[in-house]
Scaffold this motif. Sequence first.
Motif, PDB file in Angstrom:
ATOM      1  N   THR A 110       0.818  -1.219  -0.143  1.00 20.99           N
ATOM      2  CA  THR A 110      -0.079   0.092   0.017  1.00 20.99           C
ATOM      3  C   THR A 110       0.831   1.356  -0.010  1.00 20.99           C
ATOM      4  O   THR A 110       2.158   1.244   0.097  1.00 20.99           O
ATOM      5  N   GLY A 147       0.815   3.422   2.238  1.00 19.98           N
ATOM      6  CA  GLY A 147       1.460   3.481   3.695  1.00 19.98           C
ATOM      7  C   GLY A 147       2.625   2.471   3.964  1.00 19.98           C
ATOM      8  O   GLY A 147       3.506   3.033   4.539  1.00 19.98           O
ATOM      9  N   TRP A 152      -0.648   8.229   7.557  1.00 19.51           N
ATOM     10  CA  TRP A 152      -0.289   7.866   6.062  1.00 19.51           C
ATOM     11  C   TRP A 152       0.193   6.653   5.987  1.00 19.51           C
ATOM     12  O   TRP A 152      -0.103   5.658   5.374  1.00 19.51           O
ATOM     13  N   GLU A 153       1.079   6.068   6.919  1.00 23.27           N
ATOM     14  CA  GLU A 153       1.582   4.611   7.054  1.00 23.27           C
ATOM     15  C   GLU A 153       0.676   3.457   7.407  1.00 23.27           C
ATOM     16  O   GLU A 153       0.842   2.428   6.911  1.00 23.27           O
ATOM     17  N   ASP A 190      -2.332   3.740   6.249  1.00 19.47           N
ATOM     18  CA  ASP A 190      -3.388   3.960   5.154  1.00 19.47           C
ATOM     19  C   ASP A 190      -4.737   4.354   5.782  1.00 19.47           C
ATOM     20  O   ASP A 190      -5.667   4.097   5.289  1.00 19.47           O
ATOM     21  N   GLU A 216      -4.211   9.890   3.292  1.00 22.83           N
ATOM     22  CA  GLU A 216      -2.894   9.856   2.467  1.00 22.83           C
ATOM     23  C   GLU A 216      -2.624  11.452   2.261  1.00 22.83           C
ATOM     24  O   GLU A 216      -3.347  12.332   2.543  1.00 22.83           O
ATOM     25  N   THR A 267       0.783  -6.379   7.351  1.00 21.37           N
ATOM     26  CA  THR A 267       0.101  -5.445   7.178  1.00 21.37           C
ATOM     27  C   THR A 267      -1.337  -6.214   6.649  1.00 21.37           C
ATOM     28  O   THR A 267      -2.450  -5.803   7.112  1.00 21.37           O
TER      29      THR A 267
END
Length: 129
Positions: free
Chosen positions: A16, A18, A49-50, A52, A55, A97
């Motif tokens: 992703t 992120g 952001w990381e 997700d 953004e 993730t």
Amino acid sequence: MSTQLDISVEHPDYDTLGGRISRARDALDLTTSQLARRLGVKTDTVHAWETDRSEPRANRVTMLAGVLGVSPTWLLNGIGEAPNLPVVHSELRVLVTQLSKLKKSHEAMGHMIEAIEAEARRVSQQIGE
């Protein structure tokens, strides 16, 4: 003969956005707070952001790519050169993730099942079964 680059031949990074941000940050051995400070944003923003949950805006993507030493195209689409990290580490991060997202979905599904069971019991009691 054409000199255009055919990006379809490259192997895109299926992590992703992120995940790619996090991996690029890890490759530079930066903490989320160090990256946030360099970008002029809050640590919570980088964390979002990381993971997700949000953004970065377009202007931040360009800035982020510059600070992380990667192309905006790689950050956004996974196409191009990734930062140097051991392959096993990168694959493990993707798996972790995906597993985390699957666990959250499983938990949400469990809550839905419990709610439907409770509603079925309520309706059953109303009709006297």
